[in-house]
Design a protein around this motif. Structure first.
Motif, PDB file in Angstrom:
ATOM      1  N   GLU A 149      47.639  36.730  22.697  1.00  0.00           N
ATOM      2  CA  GLU A 149      48.588  37.823  22.929  1.00  0.00           C
ATOM      3  C   GLU A 149      48.638  38.249  24.396  1.00  0.00           C
ATOM      4  N   ASN A 150      47.656  37.814  25.171  1.00  0.00           N
ATOM      5  CA  ASN A 150      47.580  38.202  26.597  1.00  0.00           C
ATOM      6  C   ASN A 150      47.233  36.988  27.451  1.00  0.00           C
ATOM      7  N   TRP A 154      44.570  39.444  32.682  1.00  0.00           N
ATOM      8  CA  TRP A 154      43.874  39.869  31.468  1.00  0.00           C
ATOM      9  C   TRP A 154      42.577  39.089  31.290  1.00  0.00           C
TER      10      TRP A 154
END
Length: 230
Positions: A20-21, A26
Motif C-alpha cells: 500500500e506504500n 515510506w
C-alpha cells in the motif's frame, strides 16, 4: 527439528503495508521494521536449509543467501514500484548431476513452494521430449504417485497448443510433449504459513519433489541410451 521456528503474522502484515506504500520514503521510514521481519524470514530459511541438506546436496550456503533482495530491478519494467511485496528465495541443488532448484514465495493470500525448470534451454527441452517419446511411463508413474498428487496435484507450466516439431499430434504422451516448462507447486494458506508446523510442512513438500528432480537429473545427464554425458 529441535527449535521451533515460526513465521510471525507481522512478517506478512509488513508486506501488506509495503504493498500500500510502495515508495522509497515510506520504506526508509520503516527500515527497522523491515530488518526485524527479514531476520524472521532468514532464520526460517536457514532452518529449512539445514533440514533439507540432510537429504539433498545444495550449493546455497546459508538461509541469508537464499532470500532474495526486496529491491526490484525496474530498469526494463513498466512497473516502476521499487520494492517486491513478497518474501522469496531459492535453494540450488549442487553439482551438474543434481538438476533443478527449490523456490519459496511468502505473501498474504499467495504463499507457495515450487520446484522445477522455468526456462529449459533448447537442448534440455529436446532431451526431455526425446525421453517422453521413448518412455513416458516412468515419468507418469511419478506424477500419479500418491505423494505427488496429494502435494502438488498435477504438473504445471507453459504448454504448446499443438505438437512440438518432429512429434506426432497423436502420440500417446502428447500431453507431456507439449510442456515447455516443468513446474510443481504447493500452495499454502496464511494460517498454514503462520502455524508452528509450517517448517515441517515446507520440508516435507521439498522432499516430495525429489522423485521429480531425480528423474529429470538422470535424463539430463545421460543420453537416450542411458550413458552419462558428464
Amino acid at each position: 527439528m529441535e527449535k521451533q521456528i515460526i513465521i510471525p503474522q507481522s512478517a506478512l502484515d509488513f508486506l501488506q503495508q509495503l504493498k500500500e506504500n510502495n515508495n522509497k520514503p515510506w520504506f526508509e521510514a520503516h527500515k527497522q521494521e523491515y530488518l526485524i521481519e527479514l531476520n524472521y524470514i532468514e532464520t526460517f530459511a536457514e532452518a529449512l536449509l539445514h533440514e533439507l541438506s540432510k537429504t539433498d546436496v545444495l550449493e546455497t550456503s546459508s538461509g541469508k543467501k537464499s532470500v532474495y533482495r526486496i529491491y526490484r530491478d525496474i530498469r526494463f519494467s513498466k512497473d516502476k514500484t521499487p520494492f517486491k511485496t513478497f518474501w522469496g528465495g531459492s535453494y540450488t541443488r549442487a553439482t551438474a548431476a543434481r538438476r533443478g532448484g527449490y523456490y519459496f514465495h511468502l505473501e498474504k493470500g499467495n504463499s507457495f513452494f515450487a520446484g522445477g525448470f522455468w526456462g529449459p534451454n533448447a537442448a534440455d527441452l529436446k532431451r526431455i521430449r526425446t525421453e517422453f517419446d521413448h518412455d513416458s511411463e516412468s515419468f507418469q508413474k511419478i506424477l500419479n504417485s500418491k505423494a505427488f498428487r496429494n502435494t502438488f496435484g498435477t504438473l504445471q507450466g507453459e504448454q504448446l497448443k499443438t505438437a512440438p516439431k518432429g512429434f506426432d499430434i497423436n502420440h500417446k504422451a502428447i500431453d507431456l510433449l507439449r510442456f515447455k516448462q516443468f513446474l510443481i507447486i504447493k500452495r499454502f494458506t496464511d494460517d498454514e504459513v503462520l502455524s508452528p508446523q509450517f517448517l515441517e510442512q515446507a520440508l516435507e513438500t521439498m522432499q516430495n519433489m525429489r522423485p521429480f528432480f531425480d528423474y529429470m537429473s538422470e535424463i539430463l545427464t545421460s543420453d537416450i541410451n542411458g550413458a552419462s554425458i558428464l
